[in-house]
Design an enzyme around this catalytic site. Structure first.
Site, PDB file in Angstrom:
ATOM      1  CG  HIS A   1       1.307  -4.198   2.279  1.00 18.64           C
ATOM      2  ND1 HIS A   1       1.096  -5.007   1.194  1.00 18.64           N
ATOM      3  CD2 HIS A   1       2.472  -4.598   2.833  1.00 18.64           C
ATOM      4  CE1 HIS A   1       2.095  -5.870   1.108  1.00 18.64           C
ATOM      5  NE2 HIS A   1       2.943  -5.637   2.081  1.00 18.64           N
ATOM      6  NE  ARG A   2       6.037  -4.400  -1.625  1.00 16.47           N
ATOM      7  CZ  ARG A   2       6.858  -5.179  -2.307  1.00 16.47           C
ATOM      8  NH1 ARG A   2       7.821  -5.814  -1.684  1.00 16.47           N
ATOM      9  NH2 ARG A   2       6.714  -5.338  -3.602  1.00 16.47           N
ATOM     10  N   GLY A   3       2.915   0.791  -0.751  1.00 14.94           N
ATOM     11  CA  GLY A   3       2.917   2.080  -1.453  1.00 14.94           C
ATOM     12  C   GLY A   3       2.967   3.252  -0.483  1.00 14.94           C
ATOM     13  CG  LEU A   4       2.588   8.257  -0.626  1.00 12.45           C
ATOM     14  CD1 LEU A   4       3.821   8.756   0.098  1.00 12.45           C
ATOM     15  CD2 LEU A   4       2.195   9.248  -1.725  1.00 12.45           C
TER      16      LEU A   4
ATOM     17  CE1 TYR B   1      -4.875   7.195 -10.716  1.00 16.10           C
ATOM     18  CE2 TYR B   1      -5.543   9.493 -10.582  1.00 16.10           C
ATOM     19  CZ  TYR B   1      -5.045   8.356  -9.982  1.00 16.10           C
ATOM     20  OH  TYR B   1      -4.716   8.391  -8.646  1.00 16.10           O
TER      21      TYR B   1
ATOM     22  CG  LEU C   1      -2.163  11.836  -1.167  1.00 16.01           C
ATOM     23  CD1 LEU C   1      -2.653  10.397  -1.193  1.00 16.01           C
ATOM     24  CD2 LEU C   1      -2.722  12.573   0.045  1.00 16.01           C
TER      25      LEU C   1
ATOM     26  CG  HIS D   1       2.358  12.360  -8.056  1.00 18.06           C
ATOM     27  ND1 HIS D   1       2.248  11.106  -7.513  1.00 18.06           N
ATOM     28  CD2 HIS D   1       1.246  12.548  -8.802  1.00 18.06           C
ATOM     29  CE1 HIS D   1       1.104  10.565  -7.912  1.00 18.06           C
ATOM     30  NE2 HIS D   1       0.480  11.416  -8.695  1.00 18.06           N
TER      31      HIS D   1
ATOM     32  CE  LYS E   1      12.735  17.590 -12.184  1.00 16.72           C
ATOM     33  NZ  LYS E   1      12.134  17.951 -13.485  1.00 16.72           N
TER      34      LYS E   1
ATOM     35  CG  ASP F   1       1.218  24.805 -16.988  1.00 19.02           C
ATOM     36  OD1 ASP F   1       2.302  24.550 -16.438  1.00 19.02           O
ATOM     37  OD2 ASP F   1       0.956  25.905 -17.504  1.00 19.02           O
TER      38      ASP F   1
END
Ligand SMILES: NC(=O)C1=CN([C@@H]2O[C@H](COP(=O)(O)OP(=O)(O)OC[C@H]3O[C@@H](n4cnc5c(N)ncnc54)[C@H](OP(=O)(O)O)[C@@H]3O)[C@@H](O)[C@H]2O)C=CC1
Ligand SMILES: C[C@H]1O[C@H](OP(=O)(O)OP(=O)(O)OC[C@H]2O[C@@H](n3cnc4c(=O)[nH]c(N)nc43)[C@H](O)[C@@H]2O)[C@@H](O)[C@@H](O)C1=O
Length: 349
Positions: free
Chosen positions: A12-15, A137, A167, A180, A188, A311
């Site tokens: 629940h604290r993630g993106l 993954y 996302l 990501h 940056k 890439d």
């Protein structure tokens, strides 16, 4: 789901998890169950079993996972396959054991073959070889889809899988190595602009270092200077980006409107590919993305493409016909979303 149903949001604290909590609250759901990583280690079978035994959630949204960008996936291959398989095995199995009414499993569009026809339909799953950089993954995510389908078919559970595209949004990971592309480029380019304006205090605060030289050296190792920013790869791969709050809205929409039994034809002999893609159906090259972010931030230096970096997949655009036909469509376009997340980042860092 009733407004008072007990809904466990893992991660629940993630993106995505944070956006799901906000979305559920805004729709009047009042009985949300959450645990931080520190409070509940989801790779620990006993801990997860005891949590389900005590809390007995009615619904589960599984937005906890080991997540990262292309380099993190490629380098920490063992962690990505092990942690993701353990988290999903534990949560999905305990949801079955404790009679959870519906579970939503979050996969990813990297489950599709590297050279899948575009746009990618749900039925392209397991038709060819995967992209190498995120194969571990992707294998974990494919196992999650198959686990949900298999429990549904053998035990009559109601577990649904969704496959989101890339996302972005508030509470994302902005780490320069592991994040990501979109959050990495925002940070940056923002830091390059600050260097260019000689705003060293803000740069030092952002990086958590004491001296200007330390900050300059650290940023140099990521190809960031006052007049240029390194972009990984050739800039030619295309990616599709979805605003995290749109993703959360799609997840709640599916929890409210969809059951496993709706996802296949009753006469179908072999039931597979019951998952649903979530995306916008629109993509952009990494070069165009970098130029858009540069423009929004107002940085006037150069972009330098480092082809020593991978890439990854050259194109992975989702076919969102299934989702659109259910009656859901995204609302936030990319440029608007980048402006929002850039404002969020500057305000919160
Ligand atoms: N971000 C993206 O672009 C995409 C994400 N997805 C999928 O969406 C889902 C959510 O991703 P996202 O929100 O970006 O991820 P984040 O990294 O932002 O959040 C992941 C959450 O999972 C929790 N977590 C991680 N490992 C454990 C663990 N071992 N035990 C308990 N909690 C753990 C973290 O807890 P804590 O904060 O307490 O550390 C965190 O809240 C994932 O399934 C991901 O694979 C799919 C496609 C694209
Ligand atoms: C969501 C998805 O995310 C991962 O896949 P990915 O889409 O390849 O991930 P990415 O966002 O890290 O990169 C997208 C593109 O962008 C380029 N790129 C340029 N410059 C930076 C840069 O500075 N950082 C990063 N990370 N990428 C950069 C980068 O080289 C690549 O060409 C999966 O492993 C898996 O986790 C998954 O499912």
């Amino acid at each position: 789901m009733d407004k008072s149903s007990k809904i466990y949001i893992a991660g629940h604290r993630g993106l995505v998890g944070s956006a799901i909590v906000e979305n559920l609250k805004s729709k009047g759901y009042i009985n949300l169950l959450t645990r931080t990583h520190k409070e509940l280690e989801l790779t620990n079978q006993k801990a997860v079993e005891s949590f389900f035994e005590t809390e007995k959630p009615d619904y589960v949204i599984l937005a906890a996972a080991k997540v990262g960008g292309i380099v993190a996936n490629n380098v920490y291959r063992a962690d990505f396959i092990y942690e993701n398989m353990m988290i999903q095995n534990n949560v999905i199995h305990q949801s079955y054991k404790h009679n959870v009414k519906k579970l939503l499993f979050l996969g990813s569009t990297c489950i599709y073959p590297k050279n899948a026809p575009q746009p990618m339909k749900e039925e392209y799953l397991l038709t060819d070889t995967l992209e190498y950089t995120n194969e571990p993954y992707a294998i974990a995510k494919i196992a999650g889809i198959k686990m949900c389908e298999s429990y549904n078919l053998q035990y009559g559970t109601n577990f649904i899988s969704v496959m989101p595209t890339n996302l972005y949004g508030p509470n994302d990971n902005f780490d320069l190595e592991k994040s990501h592309v979109l959050p990495a480029l925002i940070r940056k380019i923002y830091l390059a602009k600050l260097l260019n304006e000689s705003d060293f205090d803000t740069v030092k605060k952002n990086l958590g270092v004491d001296t200007t030289q330390e900050a300059i050296d650290y940023l140099k190792s990521f190809g960031v200077s006052s007049n240029s920013v390194e972009i990984w790869g050739s800039g030619k791969p295309k990616r599709e980006f979805l605003w995290s709050k749109d993703m959360a809205d799609a997840c709640v929409f599916i929890m409210e409107n969809r059951n496993f039994s709706d996802t296949f034809d009753k006469d179908q002999k072999e039931i597979r590919n019951t998952h649903i893609n979530i995306g916008t159906g629109i993509d952009i090259s990494i070069k165009e993305l970098a130029l858009t972010i540069k423009e929004i931030i107002g940085f006037e230096g150069k972009l330098v493409f480092n082809t020593e970096k991978p890439d990854g997949t050259m194109k992975k655009l989702t076919d969102v016909t299934k989702l659109n036909e259910l009656g859901w469509k995204h609302t936030v376009e990319l440029e608007e979303g980048i402006k929002k997340v850039y404002d969020w980042y500057v305000t919160n860092n």
